[in-house]
Write a protein that holds these residues in place. Structure first.
Motif, PDB file in Angstrom:
ATOM      1  N   ARG A 262       0.855  -1.176   0.000  1.00 29.81           N
ATOM      2  CA  ARG A 262       0.000   0.000   0.000  1.00 29.81           C
ATOM      3  C   ARG A 262       0.900   1.238   0.000  1.00 29.81           C
ATOM      4  N   PRO A 263       0.353   2.414  -0.317  1.00 30.11           N
ATOM      5  CA  PRO A 263       1.162   3.620  -0.182  1.00 30.11           C
ATOM      6  C   PRO A 263       1.620   3.788   1.267  1.00 30.11           C
ATOM      7  N   ILE A 264       2.756   4.436   1.473  1.00 31.34           N
ATOM      8  CA  ILE A 264       3.169   4.744   2.843  1.00 31.34           C
ATOM      9  C   ILE A 264       2.072   5.595   3.469  1.00 31.34           C
ATOM     10  N   PRO A 265       1.561   5.189   4.631  1.00 30.21           N
ATOM     11  CA  PRO A 265       0.422   5.902   5.226  1.00 30.21           C
ATOM     12  C   PRO A 265       0.701   7.392   5.442  1.00 30.21           C
TER      13      PRO A 265
ATOM     14  N   GLU B 217      -6.524  -5.828 -12.268  1.00 31.22           N
ATOM     15  CA  GLU B 217      -6.449  -7.169 -11.691  1.00 31.22           C
ATOM     16  C   GLU B 217      -5.073  -7.485 -11.106  1.00 31.22           C
ATOM     17  N   LEU B 218      -4.068  -6.646 -11.397  1.00 31.29           N
ATOM     18  CA  LEU B 218      -2.735  -6.871 -10.858  1.00 31.29           C
ATOM     19  C   LEU B 218      -2.698  -6.493  -9.385  1.00 31.29           C
ATOM     20  N   LYS B 219      -2.310  -7.429  -8.559  1.00 35.34           N
ATOM     21  CA  LYS B 219      -2.194  -7.181  -7.123  1.00 35.34           C
ATOM     22  C   LYS B 219      -0.786  -7.542  -6.676  1.00 35.34           C
ATOM     23  N   PRO B 220      -0.156  -6.690  -5.854  1.00 33.87           N
ATOM     24  CA  PRO B 220      -0.728  -5.505  -5.213  1.00 33.87           C
ATOM     25  C   PRO B 220      -0.572  -4.213  -6.004  1.00 33.87           C
ATOM     26  N   GLN B 221      -0.118  -4.298  -7.268  1.00 33.72           N
ATOM     27  CA  GLN B 221       0.198  -3.079  -8.012  1.00 33.72           C
ATOM     28  C   GLN B 221      -0.942  -2.065  -8.024  1.00 33.72           C
TER      29      GLN B 221
END
Length: 433
Positions: A297-300, A365-369
């Motif tokens: 995930r993005p840095i919070p 559909e690409l995870k986690p991209q």
């Protein structure tokens, strides 16, 4: 003689190119003008997995019967690449197209080492400004002209071990934390599960790694850093101290190793000895190949303002003394076709800059991209300055002054002050080109 040749002497270009590239010698020159108009010369610095993907993209375009073939020249990442590209551009014997980090444009465009893209020709091959995130497109602009077209955005992100997160009971908190205290709490719970560290973060001897995390938090504090040659650096010292102090608090040998380097941090995370990992999206292939339970995930946003550090691989037109109009049109086609196929590039972790690809079902559909695909909306590049950017000494100057802060033996205020003094010395020098 072109207007560019009239305004910029060869001697001035050569001396400036050497300074911008950080010194070094030119081992050979770019292709001669006698090459066929259908055979394009393309330089880049993609190696390893990235290089394999890029080679596949170029081969696919070359095989599409569009009237041209692209020959790739792959050079060593960093100063060797930028030295040779600068010198080839200065001599007017550069490749038809090349890859350049967005963070290097400020050092190359002002001195005539790059040529601007023609927006009308871009439109003819189906590319327009609205196809790119505004901040990413704007990074390629200088003096009202477009000097680079982004292939991707590759940010610094937060990876996490999903099994450890479940055991620690922090799966939901990972998505909702909004303060340094909440992050520290999540990291501490992860450490209790792993028994070693909560976070893996390798920085020792690597100024770029130090800068990426610092600049993310510095910008989250709403702080800016403006570096204008001839003026003192415009910085927010309070925000810098706050960001550095937070990083220092994490590096306590419990939450995270006080002296980890890149290799040990990656290995630690791969072996389940930490639950969180600060790393670039380019780390994703290694993590996925290991078949570990990983998400990203993005840095919070811990300090109030959405901000993330990133750079972009971009396409540029190095200066040529004679540019064939037909070859140039083929270059525009090559770039457009690579961008339209860049979902393949996303497999390496990068966020495609071309938004029709990002919006496609295949990319979503690409995870986690696709989990961090929103970062380009608030991306932060290195400050625009001639001595900055990927492969330059800018990050090294940061490390020289801040590494002891990260190690726990340095004062954040003194470390940042030393960095700013170093910047002011450089800003007081005339720009080489």
């Amino acid at each position: 003689m072109t207007s560019l040749d009239r305004h910029i002497s060869r001697r001035r270009l050569l001396s400036g190119a050497a300074a911008l590239a950080g010194g070094g010698m030119l081992f050979g020159c770019a292709p001669g003008a006698s090459r066929s108009t259908s055979n394009l010369d393309y330089w880049h610095l993609m190696t390893g997995g990235d290089g394999i993907v890029m080679a596949g993209l170029v081969d696919a375009v070359s095989a599409a019967n569009l009237g041209f073939h692209a020959t790739q020249t792959v050079l060593a990442w960093g100063p060797p690449y930028y030295t040779k590209l600068a010198m080839a551009s200065a001599g007017g014997r550069a490749p038809d197209v090349a890859i350049m980090h967005a963070s290097r444009i400020a050092g190359y465009a002002p001195g005539g080492l790059l040529e601007p893209w023609d927006l009308d020709l871009l439109a003819e091959v189906g590319l327009k400004e609205s196809d790119f995130p505004p901040l990413v497109w704007q990074k390629g602009m200088y003096d009202g002209k477009l000097y680079s077209i982004a292939l991707d955005t590759h940010p610094f992100v937060l990876y996490y071990n999903t099994e450890h997160a479940t055991k620690a009971g922090v799966t939901d908190a990972l998505q909702t934390m909004k303060s340094p205290e909440q992050f520290t709490e999540v990291a501490t719970k992860m450490q209790e599960v792993t028994g070693k560290h909560g976070v893996s973060y390798g920085y020792l001897g690597d100024g770029s790694q130090m800068w990426r995390l610092f600049y993310t938090f510095y910008r989250q504090l709403g702080a800016e850093m403006k570096l204008v040659p001839g003026q003192k650096a415009q910085v927010d010292e309070d925000a810098a101290v706050k960001a550095l102090s937070f990083v220092q608090s994490l590096l306590d040998d419990k939450i995270a190793s006080r002296s980890g380097d890149g290799g040990t941090a990656t290995s630690e995370f791969l072996h389940g000895e930490s639950g969180l990992f600060f790393g670039g999206v380019w780390e994703l292939p290694v993590l996925k190949d290991a078949k570990m339970p990983v998400d990203a995930r993005p840095i919070p946003t811990l300090f109030g303002t959405d901000a993330a550090y990133a750079d972009s691989h971009t396409f540029v037109l190095p200066r040529q003394s004679k540019a064939s109009p037909e070859r140039r049109k083929h270059v525009y086609q090559l770039v457009a076709e690579i961008l339209k196929r860049s979902v393949k590039w996303a497999g390496a972790g990068h966020i495609p800059a071309y938004q029709p690809v990002v919006r496609s079902p295949e990319y979503q559909e690409l995870k986690p991209q696709s989990n961090y695909a929103g970062i380009p909306a608030y991306v932060n590049y290195d400050p625009d300055v001639w001595f900055g950017g990927a492969g330059s000494d800018f990050h090294k100057y940061f490390a020289e002054n801040v590494q002891n802060v990260y190690l726990g033996s340095g004062d954040p205020a003194a470390g940042f002050e030393g960095f700013v003094k170093r910047l002011n010395v450089l800003l007081d020098r005339p720009q080489p080109v």
